[in-house]
Design a protein around this motif. Structure first.
Motif, PDB file in Angstrom:
ATOM      1  N   LEU A 143      -2.930  47.586  71.633  1.00 37.11           N
ATOM      2  CA  LEU A 143      -3.753  46.799  70.729  1.00 37.11           C
ATOM      3  C   LEU A 143      -4.846  46.052  71.496  1.00 37.11           C
ATOM      4  N   SER A 144      -5.973  45.870  70.824  1.00 38.99           N
ATOM      5  CA  SER A 144      -7.077  45.111  71.428  1.00 38.99           C
ATOM      6  C   SER A 144      -7.938  44.552  70.309  1.00 38.99           C
ATOM      7  N   PRO A 145      -8.881  43.664  70.629  1.00 35.01           N
ATOM      8  CA  PRO A 145      -9.797  43.163  69.597  1.00 35.01           C
ATOM      9  C   PRO A 145     -10.636  44.260  68.950  1.00 35.01           C
ATOM     10  N   ARG A 146     -10.704  45.435  69.574  1.00 33.87           N
ATOM     11  CA  ARG A 146     -11.465  46.555  68.999  1.00 33.87           C
ATOM     12  C   ARG A 146     -10.631  47.394  68.039  1.00 33.87           C
ATOM     13  N   THR A 147      -9.331  47.117  67.961  1.00 34.06           N
ATOM     14  CA  THR A 147      -8.475  47.880  67.051  1.00 34.06           C
ATOM     15  C   THR A 147      -8.823  47.553  65.604  1.00 34.06           C
ATOM     16  N   ARG A 148      -9.074  48.574  64.829  1.00 34.38           N
ATOM     17  CA  ARG A 148      -9.393  48.388  63.413  1.00 34.38           C
ATOM     18  C   ARG A 148      -8.298  48.914  62.486  1.00 34.38           C
ATOM     19  N   LEU A 149      -7.454  49.793  63.005  1.00 34.71           N
ATOM     20  CA  LEU A 149      -6.431  50.385  62.149  1.00 34.71           C
ATOM     21  C   LEU A 149      -5.209  50.733  62.994  1.00 34.71           C
ATOM     22  N   VAL A 150      -4.035  50.357  62.485  1.00 31.36           N
ATOM     23  CA  VAL A 150      -2.763  50.812  63.028  1.00 31.36           C
ATOM     24  C   VAL A 150      -2.131  51.670  61.945  1.00 31.36           C
ATOM     25  N   SER A 151      -1.929  52.947  62.246  1.00 27.63           N
ATOM     26  CA  SER A 151      -1.476  53.916  61.244  1.00 27.63           C
ATOM     27  C   SER A 151      -0.036  54.315  61.526  1.00 27.63           C
ATOM     28  N   LEU A 152       0.860  53.947  60.603  1.00 25.54           N
ATOM     29  CA  LEU A 152       2.273  54.282  60.700  1.00 25.54           C
ATOM     30  C   LEU A 152       2.696  55.011  59.428  1.00 25.54           C
ATOM     31  N   ALA A 153       3.813  55.673  59.513  1.00 21.65           N
ATOM     32  CA  ALA A 153       4.404  56.298  58.323  1.00 21.65           C
ATOM     33  C   ALA A 153       5.855  55.878  58.236  1.00 21.65           C
ATOM     34  N   SER A 154       6.300  55.593  57.006  1.00 25.12           N
ATOM     35  CA  SER A 154       7.692  55.200  56.786  1.00 25.12           C
ATOM     36  C   SER A 154       8.109  55.628  55.384  1.00 25.12           C
ATOM     37  N   PRO A 155       8.951  56.658  55.291  1.00 20.26           N
ATOM     38  CA  PRO A 155       9.518  57.505  56.336  1.00 20.26           C
ATOM     39  C   PRO A 155       8.454  58.390  57.003  1.00 20.26           C
ATOM     40  N   GLN A 156       8.777  58.811  58.230  1.00 16.69           N
ATOM     41  CA  GLN A 156       7.822  59.564  59.020  1.00 16.69           C
ATOM     42  C   GLN A 156       7.873  61.053  58.693  1.00 16.69           C
ATOM     43  N   ASN A 157       6.778  61.697  58.973  1.00 20.80           N
ATOM     44  CA  ASN A 157       6.691  63.150  58.993  1.00 20.80           C
ATOM     45  C   ASN A 157       6.365  63.522  60.439  1.00 20.80           C
ATOM     46  N   PRO A 158       7.281  64.184  61.165  1.00 14.45           N
ATOM     47  CA  PRO A 158       8.263  65.149  60.667  1.00 14.45           C
ATOM     48  C   PRO A 158       9.715  64.687  60.594  1.00 14.45           C
ATOM     49  N   SER A 159      10.060  63.460  60.951  1.00 11.52           N
ATOM     50  CA  SER A 159      11.470  63.112  61.163  1.00 11.52           C
ATOM     51  C   SER A 159      12.213  62.593  59.939  1.00 11.52           C
ATOM     52  N   GLY A 160      11.494  62.047  58.942  1.00 11.91           N
ATOM     53  CA  GLY A 160      12.164  61.403  57.817  1.00 11.91           C
ATOM     54  C   GLY A 160      12.733  60.036  58.150  1.00 11.91           C
ATOM     55  N   VAL A 161      12.428  59.510  59.339  1.00 14.69           N
ATOM     56  CA  VAL A 161      12.937  58.205  59.772  1.00 14.69           C
ATOM     57  C   VAL A 161      12.062  57.098  59.188  1.00 14.69           C
ATOM     58  N   ALA A 162      12.705  56.074  58.639  1.00 15.11           N
ATOM     59  CA  ALA A 162      11.985  54.928  58.078  1.00 15.11           C
ATOM     60  C   ALA A 162      11.934  53.797  59.092  1.00 15.11           C
ATOM     61  N   LEU A 163      10.938  52.935  58.938  1.00  8.64           N
ATOM     62  CA  LEU A 163      10.798  51.759  59.785  1.00  8.64           C
ATOM     63  C   LEU A 163      11.382  50.556  59.056  1.00  8.64           C
ATOM     64  N   PRO A 164      12.315  49.846  59.664  1.00 13.82           N
ATOM     65  CA  PRO A 164      12.891  48.665  59.012  1.00 13.82           C
ATOM     66  C   PRO A 164      11.823  47.611  58.756  1.00 13.82           C
ATOM     67  N   GLU A 165      12.053  46.793  57.737  1.00 11.49           N
ATOM     68  CA  GLU A 165      11.112  45.721  57.425  1.00 11.49           C
ATOM     69  C   GLU A 165      10.884  44.819  58.632  1.00 11.49           C
ATOM     70  N   ALA A 166      11.937  44.557  59.404  1.00 15.42           N
ATOM     71  CA  ALA A 166      11.789  43.690  60.579  1.00 15.42           C
ATOM     72  C   ALA A 166      10.802  44.284  61.579  1.00 15.42           C
ATOM     73  N   SER A 167      10.820  45.595  61.726  1.00 14.69           N
ATOM     74  CA  SER A 167       9.879  46.238  62.647  1.00 14.69           C
ATOM     75  C   SER A 167       8.446  46.123  62.139  1.00 14.69           C
ATOM     76  N   LEU A 168       8.256  46.311  60.841  1.00 20.79           N
ATOM     77  CA  LEU A 168       6.912  46.189  60.281  1.00 20.79           C
ATOM     78  C   LEU A 168       6.396  44.763  60.425  1.00 20.79           C
ATOM     79  N   ARG A 169       7.269  43.792  60.219  1.00 21.43           N
ATOM     80  CA  ARG A 169       6.838  42.395  60.396  1.00 21.43           C
ATOM     81  C   ARG A 169       6.484  42.118  61.860  1.00 21.43           C
ATOM     82  N   ALA A 170       7.240  42.709  62.773  1.00 22.60           N
ATOM     83  CA  ALA A 170       6.935  42.531  64.192  1.00 22.60           C
ATOM     84  C   ALA A 170       5.594  43.178  64.537  1.00 22.60           C
TER      85      ALA A 170
END
Length: 383
Positions: A143-170
């Protein structure tokens, strides 16, 4: 940033046309029923005008989408599938030289959209052995001051793994500290593809105004042919920019697609319950297969979706054996999601267990076992 300049001509595809509209450039709207010799064949859609739809999307459809995510209709932009939403966000938020963070492995088109707009992509690796959960310290370094977008998927493709709410808050906390101008895109395309009676996880849209949720009817609802997706944001200025960008790229969605999508969402509970039972049965079969083949493969159990990641064990499959596995698939009538499609290694593949009927999946898994055993049989086990 405004990549497209606002223009009042967009009012032509607003939600409430005036009584006397002398600004349009076309003749009377054709009705869907006119495409049939007997208009009754068109059923309830016979009177649907094949006109331009609203640039933001049909208000009733937006309200139905918002209800699913716990938001408001005025936070929703209907798009031509989820991929259109991903592109509009990349185009709107990331200019040439701006930074964007995206994971790997990832649905490749999500990365391609960022590449197409000239963003400098910083990659957050996700690892099979970590269950594809993100390393927050590794994210901090990207991350830096130039970051404009952080792109995540939950659940992910290809794994189907979801990100816990605590991780998203972090993640949001790290962004606040190190990338204060960035938005968090959470692709929730598979969120409602849950198993059996297990409820779907809540949408991430409620976490923070910086979150933008993207999803569609393609995966959970089995309707990719409708080409209906959406972006949801609680930032009114960003939503307006997305509507303007949509107007300048496709003008609007098909009114036929929107009408069918609204009908689908009105029957959503019944349809998703049927699909949840099917996915649960097929996941159970896949889990049993993974246990039976534990000498050959490992897998990461998905949290939702019709997909998971399987890895050929390095102790059994060297690079030549992995190549033999892939070469054996066509003769067995098999296709798997090659891990290289997503930025993974060739020894990892996406197993899509949701499409076949359960009996058909059993046959497919038997063929998959044959491919693995053929490939492993030629492996030189010398120490």
């Amino acid at each position: 940033m405004n990549r497209f300049p606002p223009n009042a001509i967009a009012s032509l595809v607003g939600e409430a046309p005036p009584r006397h509209d002398l600004a349009e450039s076309l003749g009377p709207d054709l009705r869907f029923g006119a495409l049939f010799d007997d208009p009754h064949e068109a059923g309830a859609l016979a009177a649907l005008p094949l006109s331009y739809a609203s640039a933001a999307g049909d208000p009733a459809l937006r309200a139905a989408i918002a209800a699913v995510h716990g938001g408001g209709a005025d936070e929703v932009v209907v798009t031509v599938g989820g991929m259109h939403a991903l592109f509009l966000l990349a185009f709107t938020l990331c200019g040439r030289g701006d930074e964007a963070v995206i994971t790997s492995p990832v649905f490749p088109l999500a990365r391609h959209a960022l590449q197409a707009v000239g963003a400098e992509i910083r990659t957050l690796p996700l690892h099979f052995d970590d269950g594809y959960q993100p390393d927050l310290e590794a994210l901090r370094a990207l991350l830096s001051p130039r970051t404009r977008l952080v792109s995540l998927a939950s659940p992910q493709n290809p794994s189907g793994v979801a990100l816990p709410e605590a991780s998203l808050r972090a993640v949001l906390a790290l962004m606040q500290q190190h990338a204060p101008q960035a938005r968090l895109l959470v692709d929730e395309t598979y969120r409602e593809a849950h198993y059996g009676g297990t409820p779907a996880a809540p949408s991430a849209i409620a976490l923070d105004q910086r979150v933008v949720s993207v999803a569609s009817l393609s995966k959970c609802h089995g309707a990719p042919g409708l080409r209906i997706g959406w972006a949801i944001t609680r930032d009114a200025a960003l939503r307006e920019q997305l509507v303007t960008a949509k107007f300048n790229t496709v003008i609007c969605c098909s009114p036929l697609d929107e009408a069918a999508a609204l009908r689908l969402l009105q029957r959503r509970g019944h349809l998703l319950a049927e699909r949840a039972a099917h996915l649960a049965a097929n996941l159970a079969l896949t889990a049993q297969w993974a246990r039976d083949e534990a000498a050959l493969v490992d897998w990461v159990r998905p949290d939702a979706g019709a997909l998971c990641c399987v890895r050929m064990k390095p102790a059994v499959f060297d690079e030549a054996a992995v190549a033999r596995f892939h070469a054996a698939l066509p003769a067995l009538g098999l296709r798997i999601g090659d891990g290289r499609w997503f930025g993974e290694s060739a020894r990892v593949f996406r197993l899509g267990f949701g499409l076949p009927p359960t009996a058909g999946l059993a046959d497919a898994l038997q063929a998959l076992s044959s491919a693995l055993r053929q490939a492993a049989g030629g492996y030189d086990r010398r120490d």
